[in-house]
Write an enzyme that holds these catalytic residues in place. Structure first.
Site, PDB file in Angstrom:
ATOM      1  N   HIS A 287      79.046 -32.436 -49.057  1.00 51.04           N
ATOM      2  CA  HIS A 287      80.277 -33.354 -49.158  1.00 51.04           C
ATOM      3  C   HIS A 287      79.722 -34.490 -47.963  1.00 51.04           C
ATOM      4  CE1 HIS A 287      83.910 -35.416 -49.922  1.00 51.04           C
ATOM      5  NE2 HIS A 287      84.853 -34.553 -49.602  1.00 51.04           N
TER       6      HIS A 287
ATOM      7  N   ASP B 124      88.362 -25.245 -43.828  1.00 50.07           N
ATOM      8  CA  ASP B 124      88.695 -25.976 -45.392  1.00 50.07           C
ATOM      9  C   ASP B 124      88.945 -24.736 -46.095  1.00 50.07           C
ATOM     10  OD1 ASP B 124      88.537 -27.527 -47.329  1.00 50.07           O
ATOM     11  OD2 ASP B 124      86.274 -27.525 -47.696  1.00 50.07           O
TER      12      ASP B 124
ATOM     13  N   ARG C 222      81.439 -37.501 -58.243  1.00 51.89           N
ATOM     14  CA  ARG C 222      81.961 -36.091 -57.685  1.00 51.89           C
ATOM     15  C   ARG C 222      81.715 -35.201 -58.859  1.00 51.89           C
ATOM     16  NH1 ARG C 222      87.373 -34.482 -54.716  1.00 51.89           N
ATOM     17  NH2 ARG C 222      86.187 -35.025 -52.856  1.00 51.89           N
TER      18      ARG C 222
ATOM     19  N   CYS D 236      89.170 -31.631 -43.811  1.00 54.90           N
ATOM     20  CA  CYS D 236      89.000 -32.749 -44.872  1.00 54.90           C
ATOM     21  C   CYS D 236      90.076 -33.013 -45.717  1.00 54.90           C
ATOM     22  CB  CYS D 236      87.773 -32.408 -45.350  1.00 54.90           C
ATOM     23  SG  CYS D 236      87.897 -30.733 -46.710  1.00 54.90           S
TER      24      CYS D 236
ATOM     25  N   GLN E  28      82.475 -37.156 -46.607  1.00 54.99           N
ATOM     26  CA  GLN E  28      83.589 -36.583 -45.664  1.00 54.99           C
ATOM     27  C   GLN E  28      83.028 -36.257 -44.347  1.00 54.99           C
ATOM     28  OE1 GLN E  28      86.718 -35.576 -46.450  1.00 54.99           O
ATOM     29  NE2 GLN E  28      86.848 -35.694 -44.406  1.00 54.99           N
TER      30      GLN E  28
ATOM     31  N   ARG F 288      87.731 -42.100 -44.078  1.00 53.98           N
ATOM     32  CA  ARG F 288      86.902 -42.068 -45.111  1.00 53.98           C
ATOM     33  C   ARG F 288      86.770 -43.476 -45.506  1.00 53.98           C
ATOM     34  NH1 ARG F 288      87.025 -37.549 -48.307  1.00 53.98           N
ATOM     35  NH2 ARG F 288      85.329 -38.924 -49.658  1.00 53.98           N
TER      36      ARG F 288
END
Ligand code: CP
Ligand code: NVA
Length: 307
Positions: free
Chosen positions: A132, A221, A105, A261, A135, A289
């Site tokens: 991402h 988001d 990340r 998310c 996700q 996830r």
């Protein structure tokens, strides 16, 4: 090193590979729910590198690797040489000689690309400024669980054209669905940065209500992603009308689901009424996830498994 399979953006896999990974995620999840041990990655080591904060990504990768029989090591910028200027190429060489798979990340996509180019083992993008993919892998697995195939469906993206939005747009091209995007002026999708092949699978709307009309999935988001904190004040003003609320959900398809998310900011990008309401599937989305990434790691390390 060219034969190693990495997962750096959504379009790294084909539709057939996603069909396989989603089926495996379901198989692995069902087995896990029956408390049946499954250790295909016995003795394997995952290294997780975090240059930004995380709850879900760290937890799901670390728990997932343990559940598959392996172990996971956590590195961050503060406590490793990564924060002291060691070249990412050198880090890729060294870390991949001591591990079987790596998750990163970080900030620019270029960092994961350069790490992967120097890695002997598969590398997974655990979030960059641009993408991402893990996700969206979990999100689409969640949609399939709740509503069946996403092909031909419409996803409404409300808010910032960030890493999540870009990845939804790539997914639409790979899995053949449509994305209705509504962002404030000045925050529109940049197709090149999103890594798109074309503009056939998305449409931009000035009014978020129009983007939500008839959608099968409404999602949003945070207004300010990690790494963009300096813009927070101006973003709070610019995004004020891009809050997913009950009126937006009311114009979506009556069976529409809401996704986020997480972490979420109630009263900013979504109202409490929506995220805590009956159409929200955010807790399943977060849990998935774990299952989706277990299938992803198994596939990257062991290839296709027939049961
Ligand atoms: N959704 C997500 O990636 O959460 P974390 O930042 O907590 O990992
Ligand atoms: N777009 C957000 C997602 C966090 C999981 C960020 O990059 O901060």
């Amino acid at each position: 090193m060219t034969s190693i399979k990495h997962y750096l953006q959504f379009k790294d896999f084909t539709r057939e590979e996603y069909d396989y990974v989603f089926a495996r995620a379901k198989w692995i999840k069902d087995k896990f729910k029956r408390y049946e041990p499954y250790h295909p990655l016995f003795d394997r080591t995952l290294v997780m590198i975090f240059e930004k904060a995380s709850t879900r990504t760290r937890l799901s990768f670390e728990a997932g690797m343990h559940q598959l029989g392996g172990s996971a090591i956590y590195l961050n910028t503060r406590d490793s040489q990564l924060g002291r200027g060691e070249p990412v190429e050198d880090a890729g060489q060294v870390i991949s000689r001591m591990s079987d798979i790596v998750m990163i990340r970080t900030f620019e996509q270029d960092i994961v690309e350069r790490f992967a180019a120097n890695s002997r083992v598969p590398v997974i993008n655990g979030l960059t400024n641009e993408y991402h993919p893990c996700q969206i892998l979990a999100d689409i697995f969640t949609f399939i669980e709740h509503r069946g195939s996403i092909q031909g469906k419409t996803v409404a993206w409300i808010g910032d054209s960030n890493n999540m939005c870009n990845t939804w747009l790539q997914a639409a091209e790979v899995l053949d669905f449509n994305v209705h995007v509504s962002t404030p002026p000045g925050y529109e999708v940049e197709p090149e940065r999103a890594g798109l092949y074309g503009t056939d699978h998305f449409e931009q709307f000035a009014d978020p209500m129009d983007a939500c009309r008839g959608a099968d999935l409404v999602t949003t988001d945070v207004w300010t992603s990690m790494g963009f904190e300096a813009e927070n004040e101006e973003r709070m003003k610019a995004f004020a009308d891009w809050c997913v609320d009950a009126d937006m959900m009311a114009v979506a398809h009556k069976d529409a689901v809401f996704m986020h998310c997480l972490p979420a900011h109630r009263g900013e990008e979504v109202t409490a009424e929506v995220i805590d309401g009956p159409q929200s599937v955010v807790w399943d989305e977060a849990e998935n996830r774990l299952h989706a990434q277990k299938a992803l790691m198994e596939y990257l390390m062991l290839g296709r498994i027939e049961n």
